[in-house]
Scaffold this motif. Structure first.
Motif, PDB file in Angstrom:
ATOM      1  N   TYR A 144       0.824  -1.216   0.000  1.00  0.00           N
ATOM      2  CA  TYR A 144       0.000   0.000   0.000  1.00  0.00           C
ATOM      3  C   TYR A 144       0.859   1.268   0.000  1.00  0.00           C
ATOM      4  O   TYR A 144       0.519   2.265   0.634  1.00  0.00           O
ATOM      5  N   LYS A 145       1.979   1.204  -0.737  1.00  0.00           N
ATOM      6  CA  LYS A 145       2.900   2.343  -0.826  1.00  0.00           C
ATOM      7  C   LYS A 145       3.102   2.744  -2.285  1.00  0.00           C
ATOM      8  O   LYS A 145       3.150   1.868  -3.163  1.00  0.00           O
ATOM      9  N   PRO A 146       3.258   4.035  -2.565  1.00  0.00           N
ATOM     10  CA  PRO A 146       3.678   4.436  -3.912  1.00  0.00           C
ATOM     11  C   PRO A 146       5.060   3.860  -4.222  1.00  0.00           C
ATOM     12  O   PRO A 146       5.919   3.773  -3.334  1.00  0.00           O
ATOM     13  N   LEU A 147       5.255   3.459  -5.459  1.00  0.00           N
ATOM     14  CA  LEU A 147       6.516   2.841  -5.879  1.00  0.00           C
ATOM     15  C   LEU A 147       7.393   3.892  -6.560  1.00  0.00           C
ATOM     16  O   LEU A 147       6.971   4.506  -7.552  1.00  0.00           O
ATOM     17  N   PRO A 148       8.618   4.141  -6.059  1.00  0.00           N
ATOM     18  CA  PRO A 148       9.483   5.148  -6.682  1.00  0.00           C
ATOM     19  C   PRO A 148      10.103   4.633  -7.975  1.00  0.00           C
ATOM     20  O   PRO A 148      10.608   3.506  -8.026  1.00  0.00           O
ATOM     21  N   LEU A 149      10.058   5.458  -9.003  1.00  0.00           N
ATOM     22  CA  LEU A 149      10.719   5.105 -10.267  1.00  0.00           C
ATOM     23  C   LEU A 149      12.145   5.635 -10.211  1.00  0.00           C
ATOM     24  O   LEU A 149      12.554   6.498 -10.992  1.00  0.00           O
ATOM     25  N   ASP A 150      12.915   5.082  -9.284  1.00  0.00           N
ATOM     26  CA  ASP A 150      14.279   5.552  -9.054  1.00  0.00           C
ATOM     27  C   ASP A 150      15.260   4.828  -9.964  1.00  0.00           C
ATOM     28  O   ASP A 150      14.872   4.020 -10.826  1.00  0.00           O
ATOM     29  N   GLU A 151      16.525   5.094  -9.772  1.00  0.00           N
ATOM     30  CA  GLU A 151      17.559   4.523 -10.649  1.00  0.00           C
ATOM     31  C   GLU A 151      17.563   3.001 -10.597  1.00  0.00           C
ATOM     32  O   GLU A 151      17.692   2.335 -11.641  1.00  0.00           O
ATOM     33  N   ASN A 152      17.413   2.431  -9.413  1.00  0.00           N
ATOM     34  CA  ASN A 152      17.408   0.973  -9.295  1.00  0.00           C
ATOM     35  C   ASN A 152      16.238   0.360 -10.052  1.00  0.00           C
ATOM     36  O   ASN A 152      16.383  -0.672 -10.724  1.00  0.00           O
ATOM     37  N   PHE A 153      15.061   1.002  -9.937  1.00  0.00           N
ATOM     38  CA  PHE A 153      13.882   0.512 -10.645  1.00  0.00           C
ATOM     39  C   PHE A 153      14.110   0.561 -12.154  1.00  0.00           C
ATOM     40  O   PHE A 153      13.871  -0.433 -12.858  1.00  0.00           O
ATOM     41  N   ILE A 154      14.556   1.704 -12.654  1.00  0.00           N
ATOM     42  CA  ILE A 154      14.725   1.870 -14.100  1.00  0.00           C
ATOM     43  C   ILE A 154      15.784   0.913 -14.644  1.00  0.00           C
ATOM     44  O   ILE A 154      15.616   0.320 -15.718  1.00  0.00           O
ATOM     45  N   GLU A 155      16.870   0.733 -13.905  1.00  0.00           N
ATOM     46  CA  GLU A 155      17.918  -0.171 -14.374  1.00  0.00           C
ATOM     47  C   GLU A 155      17.421  -1.613 -14.415  1.00  0.00           C
ATOM     48  O   GLU A 155      17.793  -2.382 -15.312  1.00  0.00           O
TER      49      GLU A 155
END
Length: 250
Positions: A144-155
């Motif tokens: 139930y949390k927003p998911l960050p589209l951070d560097e780890n996610f994008i990679e």
């Protein structure tokens, strides 16, 4: 920072039973959202905010700039969502994040031409289109949390795009969707079970064969053709009805 969140369904009593959500899930979402997101951040909501205007207004007051990807339960006029604090209300959104072209949509978009489609709607992690790359999001799996589209996610996403390989269920869960620890049956198949899931895969393959061949591949209303394909895939119309309907778009 850009965040993404699917299917909040605020104030929706039946979603507690359907998705085994706790009684206070709305408070949990609000608390997590406002602890993580700042007013300098942007949140892409993948649709199905709430049936209630009061809940829409409440979410609109939470931190950050908000973009709504229109969901099938978002029945109110776009102007209302804008008046409640949303920056934009769109049917889908395409973004280039570190040279990864991502399509954000509510439902999975079959026949998309982006690198990967991030979507919600299903409340599970099942994927049955083998011709494109998808990343289904389930708010239950996300804690139930927003998911960050951070560097780890994008990679992580970029790795699958470069390989041209659909992430496995385990890999999908590893990208911020492991809050409940393990998948359940719905995550292997859609919410209607294995038989329906396998039939849907067969119907989808039929639709690709039909709509990507003449004369339909040159039709100007391709989006509307695929909308009717989804109705056939979901069992809402028969194959003869599907073929009869799409002939009208030629």
């Amino acid at each position: 920072m850009i965040y993404v969140i699917p299917d909040t369904h605020l104030g929706h009593e039946n979603i507690k039973k359907y998705c085994n959500r706790p009684d206070n899930f709305e408070m949990t979402i609000e608390k997590n959202w406002n602890e993580i997101v700042t007013d300098n951040d942007t949140v892409i909501h993948l649709g199905d905010i709430s049936f209630s205007e009061d809940w829409v207004k409440k979410l609109g007051s939470w931190h950050g700039r908000k973009i709504l990807i229109h969901g099938n339960h978002d029945k109110m006029p776009p102007e209302l969502y804008m008046n409640c604090g949303f920056t934009a209300v769109v049917e889908e959104l395409v973004m280039d994040l570190n040279n990864v072209i991502i399509l954000f949509s509510h439902r999975p978009k079959f026949n998309h031409d982006c690198d990967i489609n991030i979507h919600g709607h299903q409340h599970n992690l099942a994927v049955y289109d083998e011709k494109r790359l998808y990343l289904p999001l389930s708010l239950e799996h996300m804690g139930y949390k927003p998911l960050p589209l951070d560097e780890n996610f994008i990679e992580s996403v970029k790795k699958y795009v470069v390989q041209g390989k659909q992430p496995t269920l385990k890999e999908i869960m590893s990208i911020g969707q492991n809050a409940i620890g393990k998948p359940n049956n719905k995550d292997f198949y859609d919410g209607f079970g294995k038989e329906f899931f396998e039939q849907s895969k067969i119907k989808l393959a039929e639709c690709y064969k039909i709509l990507n061949s003449p004369p339909y591949n040159f039709a100007r209303c391709k989006y509307r053709l695929w909308r009717n394909a989804i109705r056939y895939i979901e069992g809402k119309i028969t194959k003869p009805e599907f073929l009869n309907v799409i002939k009208k778009f030629l």
